[in-house]
Design a protein around this motif. Structure first.
Motif, PDB file in Angstrom:
ATOM      1  N   MET A   1      27.138 -44.166 -96.475  1.00  0.00           N
ATOM      2  CA  MET A   1      28.289 -44.198 -95.442  1.00  0.00           C
ATOM      3  C   MET A   1      27.895 -45.208 -94.265  1.00  0.00           C
ATOM      4  O   MET A   1      26.877 -45.297 -94.010  1.00  0.00           O
ATOM      5  CB  MET A   1      28.033 -42.912 -94.977  1.00  0.00           C
ATOM      6  N   GLY A   2      28.877 -45.826 -93.924  1.00  0.00           N
ATOM      7  CA  GLY A   2      28.892 -46.870 -92.831  1.00  0.00           C
ATOM      8  C   GLY A   2      29.849 -46.420 -91.333  1.00  0.00           C
ATOM      9  O   GLY A   2      30.757 -46.570 -91.631  1.00  0.00           O
ATOM     10  N   MET A   3      29.173 -45.738 -90.553  1.00  0.00           N
ATOM     11  CA  MET A   3      30.046 -45.589 -89.423  1.00  0.00           C
ATOM     12  C   MET A   3      29.263 -46.339 -88.146  1.00  0.00           C
ATOM     13  O   MET A   3      30.136 -46.929 -87.313  1.00  0.00           O
ATOM     14  CB  MET A   3      29.803 -44.149 -89.043  1.00  0.00           C
TER      15      MET A   3
ATOM     16  N   GLY B   1      26.910 -44.901 -82.201  1.00  0.00           N
ATOM     17  CA  GLY B   1      26.906 -44.514 -83.352  1.00  0.00           C
ATOM     18  C   GLY B   1      27.464 -42.768 -82.860  1.00  0.00           C
ATOM     19  O   GLY B   1      28.030 -42.308 -84.016  1.00  0.00           O
ATOM     20  N   SER B   2      27.281 -42.442 -81.752  1.00  0.00           N
ATOM     21  CA  SER B   2      27.773 -40.912 -81.385  1.00  0.00           C
ATOM     22  C   SER B   2      29.068 -41.107 -81.401  1.00  0.00           C
ATOM     23  O   SER B   2      29.963 -40.376 -81.574  1.00  0.00           O
ATOM     24  CB  SER B   2      27.013 -40.519 -80.308  1.00  0.00           C
TER      25      SER B   2
ATOM     26  N   PHE C   1      23.398 -49.296 -92.093  1.00  0.00           N
ATOM     27  CA  PHE C   1      23.912 -49.089 -93.408  1.00  0.00           C
ATOM     28  C   PHE C   1      22.975 -49.096 -94.358  1.00  0.00           C
ATOM     29  O   PHE C   1      22.303 -49.862 -94.794  1.00  0.00           O
ATOM     30  CB  PHE C   1      24.993 -50.453 -93.451  1.00  0.00           C
TER      31      PHE C   1
ATOM     32  N   LYS D   1      11.583 -49.957 -89.836  1.00  0.00           N
ATOM     33  CA  LYS D   1      11.769 -48.737 -89.107  1.00  0.00           C
ATOM     34  C   LYS D   1      10.323 -47.985 -88.966  1.00  0.00           C
ATOM     35  O   LYS D   1       9.336 -48.286 -89.902  1.00  0.00           O
ATOM     36  CB  LYS D   1      12.440 -47.944 -90.120  1.00  0.00           C
TER      37      LYS D   1
ATOM     38  N   ILE E   1      17.365 -37.671 -85.301  1.00  0.00           N
ATOM     39  CA  ILE E   1      18.407 -38.889 -84.874  1.00  0.00           C
ATOM     40  C   ILE E   1      19.685 -39.126 -85.552  1.00  0.00           C
ATOM     41  O   ILE E   1      20.781 -39.046 -85.201  1.00  0.00           O
ATOM     42  CB  ILE E   1      17.694 -40.151 -84.841  1.00  0.00           C
ATOM     43  N   TRP E   2      19.387 -39.256 -86.976  1.00  0.00           N
ATOM     44  CA  TRP E   2      20.701 -39.799 -87.616  1.00  0.00           C
ATOM     45  C   TRP E   2      21.741 -38.641 -87.914  1.00  0.00           C
ATOM     46  O   TRP E   2      21.210 -37.335 -87.587  1.00  0.00           O
ATOM     47  CB  TRP E   2      20.378 -40.494 -88.971  1.00  0.00           C
TER      48      TRP E   2
ATOM     49  N   SER F   1      22.605 -37.032 -83.143  1.00  0.00           N
ATOM     50  CA  SER F   1      21.485 -36.862 -82.433  1.00  0.00           C
ATOM     51  C   SER F   1      21.529 -35.311 -81.595  1.00  0.00           C
ATOM     52  O   SER F   1      22.635 -35.134 -81.549  1.00  0.00           O
ATOM     53  CB  SER F   1      21.098 -37.893 -81.411  1.00  0.00           C
TER      54      SER F   1
ATOM     55  N   LEU G   1      26.576 -30.532 -78.403  1.00  0.00           N
ATOM     56  CA  LEU G   1      27.904 -30.712 -77.827  1.00  0.00           C
ATOM     57  C   LEU G   1      28.844 -30.287 -79.149  1.00  0.00           C
ATOM     58  O   LEU G   1      29.874 -29.511 -78.842  1.00  0.00           O
ATOM     59  CB  LEU G   1      28.285 -31.934 -77.557  1.00  0.00           C
TER      60      LEU G   1
HETATM   61  C1  LIG Z   1      17.037 -45.046 -90.557  1.00  0.00           C
HETATM   62  C2  LIG Z   1      18.224 -44.692 -90.130  1.00  0.00           C
HETATM   63  C3  LIG Z   1      19.347 -44.875 -91.080  1.00  0.00           C
HETATM   64  C4  LIG Z   1      20.509 -44.881 -90.593  1.00  0.00           C
HETATM   65  N1  LIG Z   1      21.490 -44.915 -91.733  1.00  0.00           N
HETATM   66  C5  LIG Z   1      22.806 -44.906 -91.148  1.00  0.00           C
HETATM   67  C6  LIG Z   1      23.796 -45.122 -92.181  1.00  0.00           C
HETATM   68  O1  LIG Z   1      23.668 -45.406 -93.313  1.00  0.00           O
HETATM   69  N2  LIG Z   1      25.320 -45.344 -91.784  1.00  0.00           N
HETATM   70  C7  LIG Z   1      25.480 -44.747 -90.528  1.00  0.00           C
HETATM   71  O2  LIG Z   1      26.610 -45.144 -90.292  1.00  0.00           O
HETATM   72  N3  LIG Z   1      24.603 -44.837 -89.612  1.00  0.00           N
HETATM   73  C8  LIG Z   1      23.214 -44.778 -89.751  1.00  0.00           C
HETATM   74  N4  LIG Z   1      22.304 -44.429 -88.815  1.00  0.00           N
HETATM   75  C9  LIG Z   1      22.653 -44.244 -87.583  1.00  0.00           C
HETATM   76  C10 LIG Z   1      22.498 -43.004 -86.870  1.00  0.00           C
HETATM   77  O3  LIG Z   1      23.506 -42.373 -87.299  1.00  0.00           O
HETATM   78  C11 LIG Z   1      22.831 -43.266 -85.373  1.00  0.00           C
HETATM   79  O4  LIG Z   1      21.856 -43.937 -84.776  1.00  0.00           O
HETATM   80  C12 LIG Z   1      23.199 -41.903 -84.803  1.00  0.00           C
HETATM   81  O5  LIG Z   1      24.337 -41.322 -84.926  1.00  0.00           O
HETATM   82  C13 LIG Z   1      22.991 -42.099 -83.103  1.00  0.00           C
HETATM   83  O6  LIG Z   1      23.827 -43.219 -82.872  1.00  0.00           O
HETATM   84  P1  LIG Z   1      23.107 -44.521 -81.718  1.00  0.00           P
HETATM   85  O7  LIG Z   1      21.981 -44.974 -82.412  1.00  0.00           O
HETATM   86  O8  LIG Z   1      24.421 -45.436 -81.689  1.00  0.00           O
HETATM   87  O9  LIG Z   1      22.838 -43.724 -80.511  1.00  0.00           O
HETATM   88  P2  LIG Z   1      24.026 -43.527 -79.150  1.00  0.00           P
HETATM   89  O10 LIG Z   1      25.191 -43.002 -79.741  1.00  0.00           O
HETATM   90  O11 LIG Z   1      23.595 -44.565 -78.369  1.00  0.00           O
HETATM   91  O12 LIG Z   1      23.184 -42.123 -78.675  1.00  0.00           O
HETATM   92  C14 LIG Z   1      21.939 -42.343 -77.804  1.00  0.00           C
HETATM   93  C15 LIG Z   1      21.714 -40.908 -77.132  1.00  0.00           C
HETATM   94  O13 LIG Z   1      22.528 -40.252 -76.382  1.00  0.00           O
HETATM   95  C16 LIG Z   1      22.824 -39.235 -76.735  1.00  0.00           C
HETATM   96  N5  LIG Z   1      24.327 -38.995 -76.376  1.00  0.00           N
HETATM   97  C17 LIG Z   1      25.463 -39.467 -76.970  1.00  0.00           C
HETATM   98  N6  LIG Z   1      26.550 -39.048 -76.412  1.00  0.00           N
HETATM   99  C18 LIG Z   1      26.091 -38.004 -75.613  1.00  0.00           C
HETATM  100  C19 LIG Z   1      26.684 -37.160 -74.523  1.00  0.00           C
HETATM  101  N7  LIG Z   1      28.001 -37.061 -74.641  1.00  0.00           N
HETATM  102  N8  LIG Z   1      26.157 -36.190 -74.045  1.00  0.00           N
HETATM  103  C20 LIG Z   1      24.349 -36.344 -73.987  1.00  0.00           C
HETATM  104  N9  LIG Z   1      23.825 -37.088 -74.711  1.00  0.00           N
HETATM  105  C21 LIG Z   1      24.710 -37.877 -75.481  1.00  0.00           C
HETATM  106  C22 LIG Z   1      22.590 -39.067 -78.348  1.00  0.00           C
HETATM  107  O14 LIG Z   1      22.291 -37.711 -78.620  1.00  0.00           O
HETATM  108  C23 LIG Z   1      21.395 -39.861 -78.395  1.00  0.00           C
HETATM  109  O15 LIG Z   1      20.299 -39.107 -78.146  1.00  0.00           O
HETATM  110  C24 LIG Z   1      20.934 -44.357 -89.332  1.00  0.00           C
HETATM  111  C25 LIG Z   1      19.799 -44.397 -88.131  1.00  0.00           C
HETATM  112  C26 LIG Z   1      18.553 -44.316 -88.601  1.00  0.00           C
HETATM  113  C27 LIG Z   1      17.654 -44.106 -87.569  1.00  0.00           C
END
Ligand SMILES: Cc1cc2nc3c(=O)[nH]c(=O)nc-3n(C[C@H](O)[C@H](O)[C@H](O)COP(=O)(O)OP(=O)(O)OC[C@H]3O[C@@H](n4cnc5c(N)ncnc54)[C@H](O)[C@@H]3O)c2cc1C
Length: 545
Positions: A179-181, A187-188, A218, A261, A423-424, A427, A433
């Protein structure tokens, strides 16, 4: 004269071969109760293999030799390959043979989700990095099942013969889906996804597109396909992006680098760029976020299972150590304060396992409570259980003292693995929410969930008060809810766990859970509560003493 500096004493013997399934009373009971007893024999066999020194060593090798990317061949042509350690492929092959990538949808035995969950809970105790591609492939199946390309993918998605080769699908026996988002900017908040998709013809569902952009995470970039979120006409849609294009050439998904990682090291998580990569629009055009969020409810269940797995393994390791290590003239397990800590850890692990398997069964049913568990309890459980795993693995590591902090033992890997589930796939805050969103947008499901909680809790004053408070908060205005989203998610999970344990676990377990989680004793750390007489029952239920 023989010259020695010291005798080696008081070091704990190796855990030795043991059966992960047979030794886990809470898991075995849950498998039977939730309807998957038909697979018990197979679970016992897999539990026996996973508990061997051979499996432990393979898992160690897969993690100390992380995958590496080969982006170009020696002549400068792009190959975008990833080389995994052979031990990784052994775990993948084992997982495929038990259907962990598809049996939730294909198994003809009763309790397909529950059985798969139990395999997941066993496998994840020994090698957690391989869980990611198994989760993604399994969770992609319902989504792909609604598309015309599904007919050609079906035999590969449902094959139990793992095929690690990097080749077009026509030459393979099975496939993996990723999955690639997530992109650099977020990512949130998936509305920020900037990768663009341009139609190669008319466009629309099932049509071909060209993708330009990037993904910041990814995982398993060499999977046979990824489901990718991208923009077109200022809307987001979901695209099936195969590793190989229909003309037999490698798709233009360029690996930039692999992440270095904290944990999850056997797995490859890449940064990639789509350089006019080929993709097919899947799901409703413009509804890509909703499509992938639907898939995410399944992946979030797996985060709960993965965390329950880490908790159980950390607990087993802690109990084994405490059983043998001596200090101040007694074994650690005989020291009253250590008993209180271990009993509390055992309680946490059992509560996580019991909840995880009940949640898995909810994905088989269509009744209002099952649907409410899927939509509202799943993100709450993902928040709570994954966070509790971080504290629990740290505490179990500490039971080992200094030996727990050293890389040649099992504890550092369990500890480093724990936070990734939180986290993934959304988070912690994002999960809380999402619980609020579920309560607001699905009032009937919210009502069914709150009615069930209030009624199940009514005969126990400690619970009924909490359940009433939660029901009031569940229908409060948005501003009130926002301020206490974590509070709502936490109590939702604790109430469900308490009622499950009251109904199904031995009385000592249920009473200890009530007393410690609802009786005003702090939840902040494990082991703050005095389990007094119940400690022995809790410890013996969890492991041999
Ligand atoms: C080992 C690993 C593998 C991964 N593999 C994949 C993959 O294959 N495909 C993929 O798509 N992604 C992947 N991810 C990404 C992962 O899904 C994202 O890192 C995660 O969804 C958080 O997004 P972000 O890192 O951009 O954090 P951000 O979106 O910047 O969020 C940072 C923090 O802010 C908090 N936050 C965000 N919005 C709010 C709000 N409105 N109110 C309060 N708090 C908030 C979040 O809970 C988080 O704690 C992977 C991550 C890891 C660590």
């Amino acid at each position: 004269m023989k010259w020695t500096t010291h005798e080696v004493e008081n070091q704990v013997p190796e855990l030795g071969d043991y059966n992960l399934y047979a030794s886990d009373a809470a898991l075995r009971e849950a498998v039977v109760r939730e309807g998957a007893s038909a697979r018990e024999q197979e679970l016992t066999e897999y539990g026996a293999w996973l508990g061997t020194a051979e499996a432990a060593d393979l898992a160690r090798q897969a993690n100390v030799n992380p995958p590496c990317a080969e982006r170009f061949d020696r002549r400068g042509f792009r190959v975008d390959k990833v080389h995994f350690h052979p031990a990784w492929h052994i775990f993948m092959q084992k997982a495929f043979s038990h259907g962990m990538h598809c049996s939730a949808w294909t198994s003809t035995e009763p309790g397909p989700q529950v059985a798969r969950a139990a395999f997941y809970l066993l496998h994840g105790q020994i090698e957690a990095g391989t869980l990611c591609p198994l989760t993604m492939t399994s969770a992609a199946i319902p989504l792909l099942g609604r598309e015309t390309l599904y007919e050609s993918l079906r035999p590969l998605l449902f094959s139990s013969r793992y095929d690690p080769s990097d080749a077009p699908l026509g030459a393979k026996t099975s496939m993996l889906v990723g999955m690639g988002m997530t992109e650099k900017q977020g990512g949130s908040d998936l509305r920020s996804v900037a990768t663009r998709a341009l139609p190669l013809g008319q466009g629309g569902r099932g049509a071909n597109y060209s993708l330009i952009g990037h993904k910041w995470f990814f995982s398993v970039p060499t999977s046979d396909a990824h489901l990718v979120l991208a923009q077109h006409e200022e809307q987001h849609s979901c695209f099936y992006v195969p590793r190989w294009q229909p003309d037999g050439s490698l798709n233009r998904v360029h690996i930039q680098r692999l992440k270095d990682k904290l944990g999850n090291r056997s797995n490859a998580s890449a940064e990639v760029e789509f350089v006019e990569a080929y993709g097919v629009l899947v799901g409703e055009p413009g509804r890509g976020i909703a499509t992938l969020v639907e898939m995410a409810s399944l992946t979030r269940l797996d985060c709960v299972l993965g965390s329950a797995a880490l908790m159980r393994q950390a607990l087993v390791q802690a109990l084994h150590h405490a059983n043998h290590r001596r200090a101040f003239g007694k074994r650690l397990i005989e020291q009253p304060l250590m008993r209180a800590v271990l009993a509390d850890l055992a309680l946490e692990s059992e509560a996580a396992t019991t909840l995880a398997l009940r949640l898995a069964r909810a994905f088989e049913g269509e009744g209002p409570l099952d649907l409410a568990y899927r939509r509202i309890l799943t993100p709450a459980a993902k928040f709570w259980v994954c966070k509790r795993a971080v504290g629990l693995t740290a505490e179990c590591m500490e039971v080992w003292g200094g030996n727990g902090y050293v890389e040649d033992g099992p504890m550092p890997r369990l500890f480093r693995e724990a936070p990734v589930n939180a986290i993934w796939e959304g988070s912690g805050n994002v999960m809380c929410l999402d619980v609020l969103r579920g309560l607001r947008r699905e009032p009937e499901l919210a009502g069914a969930l709150m009615d069930a909680l209030v009624s199940e809790s009514s005969d126990e004053p400690l619970l009924s008060q909490r359940a009433e408070q939660l029901a009031t908060l569940a229908s409060a205005d948005e501003a009130t809810q926002q301020g206490c989203a974590r509070h709502i998610a936490q109590w939702l999970v604790l109430l469900v766990q308490a009622n499950l344990l009251r109904r199904h676990a031995p009385a000592e377990v249920a009473e200890a859970f009530l007393k410690t989680r609802f009786g005003g004793q702090a939840l902040a750390l494990h082991g703050l509560a005095d389990h007094a007489g119940a400690a022995s029952a809790l410890i013996r239920r969890a492991w041999y003493e």
